[in-house]
Design a protein around this motif. Structure first.
Motif, PDB file in Angstrom:
ATOM      1  N   PRO A   1      49.624  38.976  48.106  1.00 14.92           N
ATOM      2  CA  PRO A   1      49.340  40.062  47.162  1.00 14.92           C
ATOM      3  C   PRO A   1      49.793  39.737  45.739  1.00 14.92           C
ATOM      4  CG  PRO A   1      50.336  40.919  49.171  1.00 14.92           C
ATOM      5  CD  PRO A   1      50.460  39.428  49.225  1.00 14.92           C
ATOM      6  N   GLN A   2      50.726  38.801  45.580  1.00 16.55           N
ATOM      7  CA  GLN A   2      51.227  38.431  44.266  1.00 16.55           C
ATOM      8  C   GLN A   2      50.264  37.483  43.560  1.00 16.55           C
ATOM      9  OE1 GLN A   2      55.128  36.805  44.924  1.00 16.55           O
ATOM     10  NE2 GLN A   2      55.975  38.720  45.674  1.00 16.55           N
ATOM     11  N   LEU A   3      49.997  36.367  44.218  1.00 12.50           N
ATOM     12  CA  LEU A   3      49.110  35.349  43.662  1.00 12.50           C
ATOM     13  C   LEU A   3      48.773  34.373  44.776  1.00 12.50           C
ATOM     14  CD1 LEU A   3      50.894  32.449  43.092  1.00 12.50           C
ATOM     15  CD2 LEU A   3      51.991  34.013  41.499  1.00 12.50           C
ATOM     16  N   GLY A   4      47.874  33.435  44.483  1.00 11.71           N
ATOM     17  CA  GLY A   4      47.511  32.442  45.475  1.00 11.71           C
ATOM     18  C   GLY A   4      47.772  31.037  44.964  1.00 11.71           C
ATOM     19  N   LEU A   5      48.010  30.135  45.890  1.00 14.06           N
ATOM     20  CA  LEU A   5      48.159  28.718  45.583  1.00 14.06           C
ATOM     21  C   LEU A   5      47.055  27.958  46.310  1.00 14.06           C
ATOM     22  CD1 LEU A   5      52.010  28.280  46.131  1.00 14.06           C
ATOM     23  CD2 LEU A   5      50.831  28.622  43.945  1.00 14.06           C
ATOM     24  N   ARG A   6      46.455  26.982  45.621  1.00 15.92           N
ATOM     25  CA  ARG A   6      45.398  26.186  46.235  1.00 15.92           C
ATOM     26  C   ARG A   6      45.642  24.711  45.937  1.00 15.92           C
ATOM     27  NH1 ARG A   6      38.992  27.525  46.577  1.00 15.92           N
ATOM     28  NH2 ARG A   6      38.264  25.495  47.323  1.00 15.92           N
ATOM     29  N   TRP A   7      45.596  23.886  46.988  1.00 18.66           N
ATOM     30  CA  TRP A   7      45.863  22.457  46.882  1.00 18.66           C
ATOM     31  C   TRP A   7      44.637  21.695  47.376  1.00 18.66           C
ATOM     32  CZ3 TRP A   7      48.879  18.848  44.898  1.00 18.66           C
ATOM     33  CH2 TRP A   7      48.979  17.587  45.498  1.00 18.66           C
ATOM     34  N   ASN A   8      44.125  20.798  46.564  1.00 17.00           N
ATOM     35  CA  ASN A   8      42.924  20.042  46.926  1.00 17.00           C
ATOM     36  C   ASN A   8      43.226  18.597  47.305  1.00 17.00           C
ATOM     37  OD1 ASN A   8      43.478  18.750  44.536  1.00 17.00           O
ATOM     38  ND2 ASN A   8      41.644  19.454  43.456  1.00 17.00           N
ATOM     39  N   GLY A   9      44.491  18.333  47.627  1.00 17.71           N
ATOM     40  CA  GLY A   9      44.898  16.981  47.965  1.00 17.71           C
ATOM     41  C   GLY A   9      45.438  16.200  46.793  1.00 17.71           C
ATOM     42  N   GLU A  10      45.203  16.706  45.568  1.00 20.78           N
ATOM     43  CA  GLU A  10      45.664  16.012  44.362  1.00 20.78           C
ATOM     44  C   GLU A  10      46.340  16.956  43.369  1.00 20.78           C
ATOM     45  OE1 GLU A  10      42.422  13.947  42.635  1.00 20.78           O
ATOM     46  OE2 GLU A  10      42.173  12.536  44.302  1.00 20.78           O
ATOM     47  N   THR A  11      45.773  18.132  43.182  1.00 20.59           N
ATOM     48  CA  THR A  11      46.322  19.069  42.190  1.00 20.59           C
ATOM     49  C   THR A  11      46.529  20.440  42.822  1.00 20.59           C
ATOM     50  OG1 THR A  11      44.094  19.674  41.439  1.00 20.59           O
ATOM     51  CG2 THR A  11      45.216  17.886  40.260  1.00 20.59           C
ATOM     52  N   LEU A  12      47.515  21.137  42.282  1.00 16.87           N
ATOM     53  CA  LEU A  12      47.832  22.495  42.726  1.00 16.87           C
ATOM     54  C   LEU A  12      47.405  23.470  41.648  1.00 16.87           C
ATOM     55  CD1 LEU A  12      49.367  24.178  44.954  1.00 16.87           C
ATOM     56  CD2 LEU A  12      51.335  24.084  43.409  1.00 16.87           C
ATOM     57  N   GLU A  13      46.712  24.524  42.038  1.00 16.63           N
ATOM     58  CA  GLU A  13      46.309  25.544  41.076  1.00 16.63           C
ATOM     59  C   GLU A  13      46.641  26.928  41.614  1.00 16.63           C
ATOM     60  OE1 GLU A  13      42.142  25.883  40.400  1.00 16.63           O
ATOM     61  OE2 GLU A  13      41.608  25.545  42.505  1.00 16.63           O
TER      62      GLU A  13
END
Length: 296
Positions: free
Chosen positions: A200-212
């Motif tokens: 509910p706060q925020l999301g983290l997404r990792w594509n194997g190289e960068t985190l957004e």
């Protein structure tokens, strides 16, 4: 309204708080003259918005990097007879963790304690000080929540087209602002996966190289259960040991508020009932077994 309203970038903006507090303390601005707000509204696990969220009418708020200039413009002078506060590494870490607590008064508490340390009315290492007791208690709660997030995140795979690897998605509802604090852990732990943790706060997404970071996260963005989840439930059920069932200890380690997002939690009532039935049957066959077990 306090004359100084400091607008932090987010509810976990420890760096911004430190910068602003350093300037405010250097100019001996008292705690009652400062109000702390944040730009980013953050929902906690109960769905309520953080009370530090900036509200309409807070146009006078200033960012941490503006504090020094605004103080000088207001005619305030730096105090030259008071050295900067030197906190131990442990005290600094405790304050940083306490700043992630969901308590809407956390920044006020931290700054009040710092003003008292700066003024010499309390020793920074005094474990019996009321403000420090609250700070340490808040830090311990945050530490526990960091651990619970690491233990109770459950990923579900989302199959994607164009030969992309699966994206593993999890939903978690933290009680405190621990998402960014856990980011490095999940990157290290699941480096080879493509994953997203939504809260509910925020999301983290990792594509194997960068985190957004991603926003507007909702639990309905999770994929449906798949065969992997069914296999996990089968494994969980097969490894459940009825002889070691301790409901109160289990609840301490896995509080009920986490259950709705844990696939295995729906098995617990059934497994508990089965364990009690198994125990009752064993005691009927060997009546003295329970007494001997209690004595061991």
């Amino acid at each position: 309204m306090p004359p100084w309203i400091i607008r932090l970038e987010s509810p976990d903006d420890w760096g911004g708080f430190r910068l602003a507090a350093r300037h405010l303390l250097a100019h001996r601005v008292p705690a009652h003259a400062v109000r702390w707000i944040t730009d980013q509204g953050t929902a906690t696990a109960d769905g309520n918005n953080d009370l530090f969220t900036a509200a309409a009418g807070d146009d006078a708020a200033i960012a941490p990097h503006e504090v020094e200039l605004r103080l000088l413009e207001a005619g305030s002078c730096r105090a030259t007879d008071t050295p900067p506060i030197a906190l131990s590494r442990l005290a600094m870490q405790t304050c940083a963790q306490a700043s992630l607590h969901a308590d809407p008064d956390r920044f006020e508490l931290l700054y009040r304690w710092l003003t008292r340390v700066s003024a010499g009315t309390v020793d920074a290492g005094d474990p019996l000080d009321g403000d420090w007791i609250r700070i340490a208690r808040a830090a311990r709660a945050v530490q526990r929540e960091i651990h619970k997030m690491r233990a109770f995140v459950r990923f579900k795979p989302l199959t994607r087209a164009q030969l992309l690897p699966p994206l593993y998605i999890a939903w978690f509802e933290p009680a405190h602002h621990v998402v960014r604090a856990n980011a490095d852990f999940f990157v290290r732990r699941f480096t080879g996966m493509h994953w997203a943790i939504l809260t509910p706060q925020l999301g983290l997404r990792w594509n194997g190289e960068t985190l957004e970071e991603v926003s507007d996260c909702r639990p309905d963005q999770l994929p449906a259960a798949d065969a992997g989840e069914a296999l996990w439930l089968t494994y969980y059920q097969s490894t459940f040991n009825p002889a070691r069932l301790k409901p109160q200890a289990m609840l301490r380690e896995m509080p009920r508020r986490y259950w709705k997002n844990l696939p295995e939690a729906r098995l617990i009532p059934q497994l508990e009932a089965s364990a009690r039935q198994t125990t009752d049957e064993m005691l009927r066959v060997k009546p003295g077994l329970g007494a001997r077990a209690d004595q061991s």
